[in-house]
Design a protein around this motif. Structure first.
Motif, PDB file in Angstrom:
ATOM      1  N   GLU A  24       0.836  -1.200   0.000  1.00 23.23           N
ATOM      2  CA  GLU A  24       0.000   0.000   0.000  1.00 23.23           C
ATOM      3  C   GLU A  24       0.877   1.258   0.000  1.00 23.23           C
ATOM      4  O   GLU A  24       2.041   1.223   0.416  1.00 23.23           O
ATOM      5  N   HIS A  25       0.352   2.332  -0.449  1.00 24.19           N
ATOM      6  CA  HIS A  25       1.028   3.621  -0.658  1.00 24.19           C
ATOM      7  C   HIS A  25       2.074   3.543  -1.773  1.00 24.19           C
ATOM      8  O   HIS A  25       2.030   4.338  -2.712  1.00 24.19           O
ATOM      9  N   ALA A  26       3.006   2.559  -1.688  1.00 22.33           N
ATOM     10  CA  ALA A  26       4.013   2.454  -2.756  1.00 22.33           C
ATOM     11  C   ALA A  26       3.315   2.229  -4.098  1.00 22.33           C
ATOM     12  O   ALA A  26       3.776   2.712  -5.145  1.00 22.33           O
ATOM     13  N   VAL A  27       2.164   1.524  -4.075  1.00 26.96           N
ATOM     14  CA  VAL A  27       1.445   1.202  -5.318  1.00 26.96           C
ATOM     15  C   VAL A  27       0.955   2.469  -6.022  1.00 26.96           C
ATOM     16  O   VAL A  27       0.813   2.502  -7.249  1.00 26.96           O
ATOM     17  N   VAL A  28       0.754   3.543  -5.257  1.00 23.49           N
ATOM     18  CA  VAL A  28       0.328   4.825  -5.854  1.00 23.49           C
ATOM     19  C   VAL A  28       1.432   5.380  -6.756  1.00 23.49           C
ATOM     20  O   VAL A  28       1.174   6.121  -7.699  1.00 23.49           O
ATOM     21  N   TYR A  29       2.689   4.990  -6.477  1.00 24.45           N
ATOM     22  CA  TYR A  29       3.848   5.506  -7.229  1.00 24.45           C
ATOM     23  C   TYR A  29       4.382   4.459  -8.216  1.00 24.45           C
ATOM     24  O   TYR A  29       5.562   4.453  -8.558  1.00 24.45           O
ATOM     25  N   GLY A  30       3.512   3.545  -8.635  1.00 24.59           N
ATOM     26  CA  GLY A  30       3.896   2.592  -9.685  1.00 24.59           C
ATOM     27  C   GLY A  30       4.643   1.377  -9.190  1.00 24.59           C
ATOM     28  O   GLY A  30       5.180   0.611  -9.992  1.00 24.59           O
ATOM     29  N   LYS A  31       4.710   1.199  -7.862  1.00 23.87           N
ATOM     30  CA  LYS A  31       5.387   0.003  -7.336  1.00 23.87           C
ATOM     31  C   LYS A  31       4.389  -1.154  -7.281  1.00 23.87           C
ATOM     32  O   LYS A  31       3.173  -0.949  -7.342  1.00 23.87           O
ATOM     33  N   SER A  32       4.938  -2.349  -7.080  1.00 28.85           N
ATOM     34  CA  SER A  32       4.086  -3.541  -7.068  1.00 28.85           C
ATOM     35  C   SER A  32       3.421  -3.729  -5.703  1.00 28.85           C
ATOM     36  O   SER A  32       3.991  -3.384  -4.666  1.00 28.85           O
ATOM     37  N   ALA A  33       2.192  -4.259  -5.708  1.00 23.99           N
ATOM     38  CA  ALA A  33       1.492  -4.569  -4.461  1.00 23.99           C
ATOM     39  C   ALA A  33       0.754  -5.886  -4.609  1.00 23.99           C
ATOM     40  O   ALA A  33       0.471  -6.331  -5.728  1.00 23.99           O
ATOM     41  N   ILE A  34       0.443  -6.499  -3.468  1.00 21.73           N
ATOM     42  CA  ILE A  34      -0.272  -7.786  -3.472  1.00 21.73           C
ATOM     43  C   ILE A  34      -1.505  -7.647  -2.596  1.00 21.73           C
ATOM     44  O   ILE A  34      -1.420  -7.169  -1.452  1.00 21.73           O
ATOM     45  N   ALA A  35      -2.646  -8.050  -3.144  1.00 20.61           N
ATOM     46  CA  ALA A  35      -3.899  -7.913  -2.390  1.00 20.61           C
ATOM     47  C   ALA A  35      -4.852  -9.032  -2.763  1.00 20.61           C
ATOM     48  O   ALA A  35      -4.732  -9.657  -3.818  1.00 20.61           O
ATOM     49  N   GLY A  36      -5.806  -9.262  -1.886  1.00 22.46           N
ATOM     50  CA  GLY A  36      -6.844 -10.260  -2.181  1.00 22.46           C
ATOM     51  C   GLY A  36      -8.186  -9.757  -1.706  1.00 22.46           C
ATOM     52  O   GLY A  36      -8.274  -8.845  -0.867  1.00 22.46           O
ATOM     53  N   SER A  37      -9.247 -10.367  -2.248  1.00 25.63           N
ATOM     54  CA  SER A  37     -10.590  -9.975  -1.794  1.00 25.63           C
ATOM     55  C   SER A  37     -10.832 -10.579  -0.411  1.00 25.63           C
ATOM     56  O   SER A  37     -10.249 -11.591  -0.049  1.00 25.63           O
ATOM     57  N   VAL A  38     -11.698  -9.929   0.369  1.00 25.36           N
ATOM     58  CA  VAL A  38     -12.075 -10.469   1.682  1.00 25.36           C
ATOM     59  C   VAL A  38     -13.553 -10.859   1.665  1.00 25.36           C
ATOM     60  O   VAL A  38     -14.325 -10.385   0.825  1.00 25.36           O
TER      61      VAL A  38
END
Ligand SMILES: Nc1ncnc2c1ncn2[C@@H]1O[C@H](COP(=O)(O)OP(=O)(O)O)[C@@H](O)[C@H]1O
Ligand SMILES: C[C@@](O)(CCOP(=O)(O)O)CC(=O)O
Ligand SMILES: [Mg+2]
Length: 415
Positions: A24-38
């Protein structure tokens, strides 16, 4: 011109919230993030009507507004420099509430004005209820914007397969992203992507979501500290810090990116490698990601308390979402002693926090019409069952809203 689909049957659209595991946050600047639905979703019950009146009922945030659709602005592509500017087009006499309901209603006005643009009148009542805590880092805004977009696209006949085809999802996701822009200014797009596609994914701005086929079942406790915060303000705070210290902040964002890349590799490592070593590495990266987010100024004492309680049980925690309060996640190792997750949750409850043992990776957006003689409450239950089965050994942790309270009654606006 868009033809209106004059199907007058009521229908429900639902979409999940998300948990950001890393980035999170880094993804706003084009970095990679990992997430899933809850396994907590928003539900929009839509009842089409023939007049010029649109009623939007949002009981979770105390909004009940009615518009004459002829007074709502009609938007064509390029009319606005940014979706957030929709406010400037509001006609005199259009009553948009102040407070938390304001962005929700503005997102609705933007999406209605864009999607129903030249199609004439389209009257209906829409009631949105959510099992997600509002403004706590689990993407309640994105699931709200996904159900709004899907409902409007469905009513205007712009979906081919009731939200299920690839093209339907691309369309829903792109409009939900614009709804998120109304609220947040510069969202990365990860939240609306998870709410649309569901599952577990790696996301980089500009590349879109890539499904991540984790070989490891995750047991995650989500803790809501109940400390309110604003995603928009936290994202703006990180931006200000980066403007003041670009080299330092960029190196933190890069470190977070490397954590996401490492975690993606760990999640996909062969099952044989999944022994203690792999979990130990996941533990390390969760801990480091939390520390880096704190360095960006989005921590909170309540989140440190969550981390300390988890650490007391040899578990790693990090904030999830925008931070500043809101939610944290705790990874429960496979070899945790039986009952350990429940003990952690009980200690957290003593602090006034709410815990939920999340099932990560369930279905994305879904549209359903009521069917035949099927009882409505059974039908809502089956919609809730879109997510994966609960692990048979899961400890009973339920500090969040769950069934049976979530009946169709909560979806129906009071008259
Ligand atoms: N159940 C809901 N009903 C109406 N609007 C909602 C609902 N849940 C969320 N929203 C909208 O999303 C906003 C909160 O979004 P945000 O600050 O991004 O937090 P998060 O997405 O982490 O929950 C609310 O102020 C409201 O505009
Ligand atoms: C901080 C951020 O990475 C996630 C925000 O999530 P939430 O609104 O707190 O659920 C912002 C974004 O990705 O747009
Ligand atoms: Mg949000």
């Amino acid at each position: 011109m868009v033809a209106i689909h004059r199907d007058t049957r009521p229908f429900v659209v639902s979409a999940p919230g998300k948990v950001i595991m890393f980035g999170e946050h880094a993804v706003v600047y084009g970095k990679s993030a990992i997430a899933g639905s809850v396994d907590m979703r928003a539900y929009a019950l839509v009842t089409p009507s023939s007049g010029h009146s649109v009623r939007l009922v949002l009981p979770d945030i105390d909004v009940d507004v009615e518009f004459d659709v002829r007074q709502l602005p009609r938007l064509r592509p390029g009319d606005l420099a940014h979706p957030g500017d929709v406010e400037t087009l509001l006609a005199e006499g259009i009553d948009v509430p102040e407070g938390p309901g304001r962005t929700a209603v503005l997102a609705f006005v933007y999406l209605y004005g864009s999607l129903v643009a030249e199609a004439g009148a389209l009257g209906f009542t829409m009631c949105v209820r959510s099992l997600l805590p509002v403004g706590a880092g689990l993407g309640s805004s994105a699931s709200f914007n996904v159900v709004l977009s899907a409902a409007l696209l469905q009513m205007t006949g712009q979906l081919q397969g009731e939200g299920a085809t690839e093209e339907d999802r691309r369309l829903i996701n792109s409009w939900a992203f614009q709804g998120e822009q109304v609220a947040h200014g510069t969202p990365s797009g990860i939240d609306n992507s998870v709410a649309t596609y569901g599952g577990f994914l790696e996301y980089t701005k500009g590349h879109g979501p890539a499904p991540l086929h984790s070989t490891h079942a995750l047991r995650v406790i989500i803790t809501n500290t109940n400390v309110p915060r604003s995603t928009k303000a936290l994202v703006a705070g990180v931006r200000a810090l980066r403007d003041a210290h670009p080299a330092v902040v960029d190196s933190i964002l890069d470190a977070i990116h490397n954590i996401s890349v490492t975690a993606a590799t760990l999640f996909q490592a062969p099952e044989e490698a999944a022994g203690g070593e792999l979990e130990r590495q996941l533990h390390d990266v969760i801990r480091m990601n939390h520390g880096l987010l704190s360095a960006l100024g989005v921590g909170h004492p309540s989140l440190e308390r969550v981390r300390d309680i988890a650490a007391g049980h040899q578990m790693a925690s990090k904030l999830t979402g925008a931070g500043g309060g809101g939610c944290a996640l705790t990874l429960v190792p496979r070899d945790a002693p039986k009952g350990a997750a429940a003990r952690v949750a009980a200690e957290m409850a003593d602090e006034g926090f709410c815990c939920h043992q999340a099932v990560v990776g369930g279905a994305g957006v879904a549209i359903a019409y009521s069917v035949g003689a099927e009882p409505v409450d059974k039908w809502v239950r089956s919609m809730l069952g879109h997510s994966a089965e609960r692990a048979p050994d899961s400890d009973a942790i339920s500090g969040f809203a769950t069934l049976p309270e979530a009946t169709i009654a909560m979806l129906a606006p009071s008259h």
